[in-house]
Design a protein around this motif. Structure first.
Motif, PDB file in Angstrom:
ATOM      1  N   GLY A  89       0.123   6.350   4.296  1.00  9.41           N
ATOM      2  CA  GLY A  89       0.359   7.313   5.363  1.00  9.41           C
ATOM      3  C   GLY A  89      -0.847   8.224   5.509  1.00  9.41           C
ATOM      4  N   ARG A  90      -1.108   8.689   6.725  1.00  9.16           N
ATOM      5  CA  ARG A  90      -2.257   9.556   6.973  1.00  9.16           C
ATOM      6  C   ARG A  90      -1.860  10.754   7.826  1.00  9.16           C
ATOM      7  N   ILE A  91      -2.567  11.843   7.605  1.00  9.63           N
ATOM      8  CA  ILE A  91      -2.447  13.012   8.467  1.00  9.63           C
ATOM      9  C   ILE A  91      -3.818  13.337   9.025  1.00  9.63           C
ATOM     10  N   ASN A  92      -3.845  14.032  10.172  1.00  6.95           N
ATOM     11  CA  ASN A  92      -5.079  14.388  10.859  1.00  6.95           C
ATOM     12  C   ASN A  92      -4.912  15.793  11.414  1.00  6.95           C
ATOM     13  N   MET A  93      -5.817  16.709  11.041  1.00  3.81           N
ATOM     14  CA  MET A  93      -5.686  18.109  11.449  1.00  3.81           C
ATOM     15  C   MET A  93      -7.050  18.689  11.783  1.00  3.81           C
ATOM     16  N   MET A 116       1.368  17.702   4.659  1.00  4.63           N
ATOM     17  CA  MET A 116       1.279  16.861   3.462  1.00  4.63           C
ATOM     18  C   MET A 116       2.663  16.543   2.904  1.00  4.63           C
ATOM     19  N   SER A 117       3.469  17.563   2.721  1.00  2.00           N
ATOM     20  CA  SER A 117       4.808  17.323   2.174  1.00  2.00           C
ATOM     21  C   SER A 117       5.670  16.556   3.164  1.00  2.00           C
ATOM     22  N   GLY A 118       5.489  16.827   4.469  1.00  2.00           N
ATOM     23  CA  GLY A 118       6.254  16.106   5.482  1.00  2.00           C
ATOM     24  C   GLY A 118       5.911  14.628   5.511  1.00  2.00           C
ATOM     25  N   LEU A 119       4.628  14.300   5.319  1.00  2.00           N
ATOM     26  CA  LEU A 119       4.221  12.900   5.306  1.00  2.00           C
ATOM     27  C   LEU A 119       4.855  12.157   4.136  1.00  2.00           C
ATOM     28  N   VAL A 120       4.862  12.785   2.976  1.00  2.00           N
ATOM     29  CA  VAL A 120       5.468  12.152   1.805  1.00  2.00           C
ATOM     30  C   VAL A 120       6.957  11.900   2.047  1.00  2.00           C
ATOM     31  N   ARG A 121       7.644  12.885   2.625  1.00  2.00           N
ATOM     32  CA  ARG A 121       9.073  12.699   2.918  1.00  2.00           C
ATOM     33  C   ARG A 121       9.279  11.587   3.936  1.00  2.00           C
ATOM     34  N   ASP A 122       8.391  11.521   4.936  1.00  2.00           N
ATOM     35  CA  ASP A 122       8.516  10.471   5.949  1.00  2.00           C
ATOM     36  C   ASP A 122       8.292   9.097   5.343  1.00  2.00           C
ATOM     37  N   LEU A 399      -5.196  10.809   3.163  1.00  2.22           N
ATOM     38  CA  LEU A 399      -4.469   9.554   2.968  1.00  2.22           C
ATOM     39  C   LEU A 399      -3.600   9.635   1.723  1.00  2.22           C
ATOM     40  N   PHE A 400      -2.324   9.284   1.878  1.00  5.76           N
ATOM     41  CA  PHE A 400      -1.396   9.183   0.759  1.00  5.76           C
ATOM     42  C   PHE A 400      -0.989   7.725   0.635  1.00  5.76           C
ATOM     43  N   TYR A 401      -0.944   7.200  -0.586  1.00  2.00           N
ATOM     44  CA  TYR A 401      -0.589   5.791  -0.737  1.00  2.00           C
ATOM     45  C   TYR A 401       0.087   5.534  -2.075  1.00  2.00           C
ATOM     46  N   MET A 402       0.779   4.412  -2.135  1.00  2.00           N
ATOM     47  CA  MET A 402       1.382   3.918  -3.368  1.00  2.00           C
ATOM     48  C   MET A 402       1.338   2.401  -3.332  1.00  2.00           C
ATOM     49  N   ARG A 403       1.391   1.784  -4.511  1.00  2.04           N
ATOM     50  CA  ARG A 403       1.315   0.328  -4.600  1.00  2.04           C
ATOM     51  C   ARG A 403       2.377  -0.145  -5.584  1.00  2.04           C
TER      52      ARG A 403
END
Length: 430
Positions: A89-93, A116-122, A399-403
């Motif tokens: 997931g990515r954010i842009n500000m 940031m926290s909203g992206l993780v929840r999404d 960028l937030f990611y997990m594998r």
């Protein structure tokens, strides 16, 4: 005439509450249940599990004196390979919104931290939706033949499950979707969803594509991608419907053919019809006989749970301690307080992303969660915020990611009922 609020309104200030009220449902029952299983931190490009798939059937028998001994046989083992899936997931500000929201005086919330926290929840919601599927990435299918270049389309089969109800269930405005046909992106897609006008119709911001009946709609990375590998088509984590399956949805189960290895087939009853106590108990018994299953939880959509409660409605109102105060309700009405109804003492859990008309009895003892990279923000350059040099603006991206991935090594210890008779309320899951 006295001064009143209507006349003095222009001189009054609006006082805002010092917080933002979230209207989004972040409950993730299915994902939580899967993650309760055994978790393995592993390296490499994939995980390997060795399965015992067949006993020595020819080598055991009773042998009378002087008679032929049984033919020697052997146990059978096969490797199962679970690939790691990247969820990103990515954010842009802009730098201005970051600067001006850092202090309480400038904003009610810190924009960067909220994004940031909203992206993780999404992302958790996205993964929960995937956990209720079978790794297909299908949001829905086009229903019928829209006119060429039509800016709207009728859809059905939400989540890739054959259903006429609420085809737009997983579509939302702003979502970028590609149409996939024969494992390729349909020309002039992806498209951006403009609105969802009802439970069956999606409206696009623009459309020059010629959509056709049964085209798959799936998430796409951007509106400019042309390769199907830049979409969600057949790439999300493996979901419960693919694990608890008999091959109807996922026959190649982590490289193993369920037709060749029937032991990997879960019990699935198609077109199960009306719910009854005998039907559920029968499948619990089958799971115990086939896979030594011990069902610890029943998972389903709210509408399926209501159908279950409806079976007992005529009896329930007369079973209270005080018959002067009958109560048609059950503990299901207090689910936000952690109260759940049960079948024979085994809890029934409701899940908003789960397919309609499906009842799943789960033995989670063989759930495996393989983790290569736990969720984290990309910070290899020393900061999670990176200047977006591609667009030559003072804008930052993160960028937030997990594998990871999920599997069930003994699918036959669980069961699934499809096509149960339920009453569905069409909802768009915002």
């Amino acid at each position: 005439m006295p001064q009143n609020l209507s006349n003095f309104d222009a001189a009054l200030r609006d006082i805002a509450a010092p917080y933002v009220v979230s209207q989004v449902n972040y409950k993730t029952t299915a994902l939580d249940l899967a993650q309760e299983g055994e978790s393995e931190i592993a390296d490499g490009r994939r995980a390997r599990v060795t399965l015992h798939v067949r006993r020595n059937y020819s080598g055991v028998k009773s042998t009378p004196e002087g008679r032929t001994l049984p033919t020697a046989g052997q146990q059978s083992f096969v490797p199962m390979y679970i690939p790691y899936i990247d969820t990103t997931g990515r954010i842009n500000m802009t730098v201005q919104v970051i600067d001006q929201s850092e202090g309480n005086r400038g904003a009610f919330i810190n924009a960067l931290m909220e994004e940031m926290s909203g992206l993780v929840r999404d992302m958790v919601q996205y993964r929960n939706e995937a956990m209720c599927g079978y790794g297909s990435g299908i949001l829905c299918r086009v229903n019928g033949n829209p006119a060429a270049n039509a800016t709207s389309a009728d859809v059905d089969d939400p989540g890739g499950i054959t259903q006429a109800s609420n085809g737009t269930r997983f579509l939302n405005p702003g979502m970028i979707v590609a149409a996939v046909r024969n494992n390729a992106i349909v020309a002039n897609t992806p498209l951006t969803v403009d609105s969802v006008t009802d439970s069956d119709t999606v409206v696009f911001q623009a459309n020059t594509a010629d959509l056709a009946d049964n085209d798959i709609l799936t998430r796409a990375a951007s509106t400019t991608v042309t390769n199907v590998e830049d979409t969600d088509h057949n790439v999300p984590i493996m979901g419960l419907l693919g694990m608890v399956d008999d091959g109807g949805l996922v026959n190649q189960y982590f490289g193993l053919n369920r037709t060749s290895y029937p032991i990997l087939q879960a019990r699935v009853v198609a077109n199960a019809g009306a719910i009854s106590g005998d039907l559920i108990q029968r499948e619990i018994d089958v799971a115990e006989q086939r896979g030594q299953g011990s069902i610890v939880v029943h998972l389903m959509h709210h509408s399926t749970r209501r159908a279950y409660l409806n079976v007992m409605e005529n009896d329930r109102r007369y079973t209270g301690a005080d018959l002067r105060n009958p109560d048609l309700g059950t503990k299901a009405s207090q689910v936000t307080k952690g109260q759940y109804v049960a079948f024979g003492g085994t809890p029934i859990r409701e899940e908003k992303h789960f397919p309609y008309g499906v009842w799943m009895g789960l033995d989670n003892s063989s759930f495996l969660h393989f983790v290569s990279v736990e969720g984290r923000w990309e910070d290899r350059g020393g900061s999670i915020l990176q200047l977006d040099t591609a667009n030559s603006t003072h804008t930052f991206v993160a960028l937030f990611y997990m594998r990871d991935n999920f599997s069930m090594t003994r699918p036959n210890s669980s069961f699934r009922l499809d096509g149960l008779t339920t009453s569905v309320v069409a909802l768009n899951l915002a």
